[in-house]
Enzyme design. Structure first.
Site, PDB file in Angstrom:
ATOM      1  N   GLY A 160      38.291  38.942  42.674  1.00  0.00           N
ATOM      2  CA  GLY A 160      39.705  39.296  42.717  1.00  0.00           C
ATOM      3  C   GLY A 160      39.927  40.763  42.416  1.00  0.00           C
ATOM      4  O   GLY A 160      39.181  41.643  42.869  1.00  0.00           O
ATOM      5  N   CYS A 161      40.961  41.055  41.615  1.00  0.00           N
ATOM      6  CA  CYS A 161      41.331  42.440  41.332  1.00  0.00           C
ATOM      7  C   CYS A 161      40.246  43.207  40.584  1.00  0.00           C
ATOM      8  O   CYS A 161      40.251  44.438  40.585  1.00  0.00           O
ATOM      9  CB  CYS A 161      42.630  42.479  40.535  1.00  0.00           C
ATOM     10  SG  CYS A 161      44.085  41.957  41.488  1.00  0.00           S
ATOM     11  N   ALA A 162      39.322  42.514  39.941  1.00  0.00           N
ATOM     12  CA  ALA A 162      38.228  43.182  39.233  1.00  0.00           C
ATOM     13  C   ALA A 162      37.074  43.548  40.156  1.00  0.00           C
ATOM     14  O   ALA A 162      36.108  44.179  39.719  1.00  0.00           O
ATOM     15  CB  ALA A 162      37.716  42.297  38.098  1.00  0.00           C
ATOM     16  N   GLY A 163      37.170  43.194  41.439  1.00  0.00           N
ATOM     17  CA  GLY A 163      36.047  43.346  42.349  1.00  0.00           C
ATOM     18  C   GLY A 163      35.610  44.772  42.624  1.00  0.00           C
ATOM     19  O   GLY A 163      34.428  45.020  42.890  1.00  0.00           O
ATOM     20  N   LEU A 357      41.333  44.283  35.615  1.00  0.00           N
ATOM     21  CA  LEU A 357      41.429  42.909  35.146  1.00  0.00           C
ATOM     22  C   LEU A 357      41.469  41.985  36.342  1.00  0.00           C
ATOM     23  O   LEU A 357      42.119  42.281  37.349  1.00  0.00           O
ATOM     24  CB  LEU A 357      42.686  42.730  34.293  1.00  0.00           C
ATOM     25  CG  LEU A 357      42.729  43.530  32.989  1.00  0.00           C
ATOM     26  CD1 LEU A 357      44.151  43.568  32.436  1.00  0.00           C
ATOM     27  CD2 LEU A 357      41.781  42.943  31.960  1.00  0.00           C
TER      28      LEU A 357
END
Length: 377
Positions: A160-163, A357
């Protein structure tokens, strides 16, 4: 309260270790967006037409489009496409088509910026969480870019956004264990395809106001002769809080991916993130005061405000993060790499801390040291 600390990090190398561990360098970084530019005011008006009569609370939530502080973003499909229903099969077809094209665009830009040929790449690491493809997108690229037939490939799903941060960390970790390795990191997200015409929920409306599509690619090399952009990739770390699977992610059904936002992420940033951040920095021999510049994933305007407070910055101090959010929206994983690109183009130098995050619920960290070299064109 998210209450357990369980950091996994790569501490700074000691003098003896530096003699045996190869230097890992970010040789190039490139970004790409799809062709359709969505103006926020037009998205707001379209959302009103689609949902106002079916959502009694729409007028109460409509300010989210202005409060997001986004002027425009990019989509693989024109605005008109979102006015009609589409099932998971159609969305998956579009994901494969557009993710492959966007990955190719970003990859070619990164190779050109590194002055490298495709056959010099030893490993392709592909990160995406907004669609499913088998064969994977990286396999499809082998038919469009002349990589070696024996190039290693690693598709990664679910960050997700941490990728963006975790993808860069994984690429650097693999390069560090194999001196001379050239890794091509490609991060692609098509968040717009998760739009749900059938979901009359606050989370779906927030997603309508926030998410865009984009891609980033980077060449990471190991060895003292890695050369390139003068960006050395250092320590990395991550933290996954227990019992937080419902903070962020996807529900999957016949209609496709349905966004999950079940807790206030700005509250988590203010309350729980600082302890995790300080533990990681202490492992690296750093503090918030000695980090030259945080490079944050701008999850949203409220998240940026809380991050500015955490890092002791003035209001609107995270200028690159706010600029990227304004011009591209939240593209999930690639967004932090857009911020890094903006910082490098602005002439940032010294120690940078990439942080994001993502689902899990996970905090990700990556240290980079940028040699002073002036702003990039």
């Amino acid at each position: 309260m998210l209450d357990r600390i369980d950091i996994v990090s790569a501490a700074p190398l000691g003098a003896a270790s530096r003699q045996t561990q190869p230097v890992v360098t970010l040789r190039s970084l490139a970004t790409a967006t799809p062709p359709h530019r969505l103006v926020q005011s037009e998205v707001r008006d379209a959302s009103r037409a689609l949902f106002a009569d079916r959502m009694p609370f729409f007028s109460r939530l409509e300010p989210v489009f202005d409060n997001a502080e986004i002027e425009h973003r990019y989509s693989c499909q024109p605005l008109e496409w979102f006015m009609q229903p589409a099932d998971f099969k159609e969305k998956s077809r579009l994901y494969v088509e557009h993710a492959t094209a966007l990955a190719e665009d970003a990859a070619r830009r990164a190779l050109d910026a590194a002055a490298m040929e495709a056959d010099e790449i030893d490993l392709i690491l592909f990160v995406s969480s907004t669609g499913i493809a088998t064969p994977s997108i990286d396999a499809r690229l082998l038919n469009r870019i002349p990589f070696r037939s024996n190039v290693m490939r690693l598709p990664v799903f679910g960050y997700g956004c941490a990728g963006g941060v975790l993808g860069l960390s994984r690429a650097a970790q693999m390069a560090r264990t194999s001196p001379g390795l050239n890794v091509l990191l490609i991060v692609v997200e098509l968040c717009s395809l998760a739009f749900r015409l059938d979901r009359l929920t606050k989370s779906n409306l927030v997603a309508c106001a926030l998410f865009g599509d984009g891609a980033a690619a980077a060449v990471i090399s190991s060895g003292l002769d890695a050369g390139g952009a003068g960006c050395t990739i250092g320590s990395s770390g991550e933290h996954c809080w227990p019992d937080t699977l419902n903070v962020m992610g996807w529900d999957v059904d016949a209609g496709g991916l349905d966004v999950i936002f079940h807790q206030s992420i700005p509250d988590i940033v203010a309350r729980d993130y600082p302890v995790v951040l300080d533990r990681f920095l202490a492992d690296c021999g750093l503090t918030r005061a000695t980090v030259g510049r945080p490079c944050c994933h701008p999850g949203g305007a409220k998240v940026i405000t809380e991050l500015e407070s955490v890092f002791g910055l003035p209001a609107a101090g995270l200028t690159s993060e706010r600029r990227v959010l304004r011009d591209f929206g939240n593209m999930s994983a690639p967004t932090v790499l857009f911020v890094l690109d903006d910082l490098l183009r602005s002439g940032a130098s010294g120690p940078l801390l990439l942080t994001a995050l993502g689902p899990g619920f996970t905090a990700a960290f990556q240290c980079i040291d940028v040699a002073a070299q002036g702003a990039r064109p």
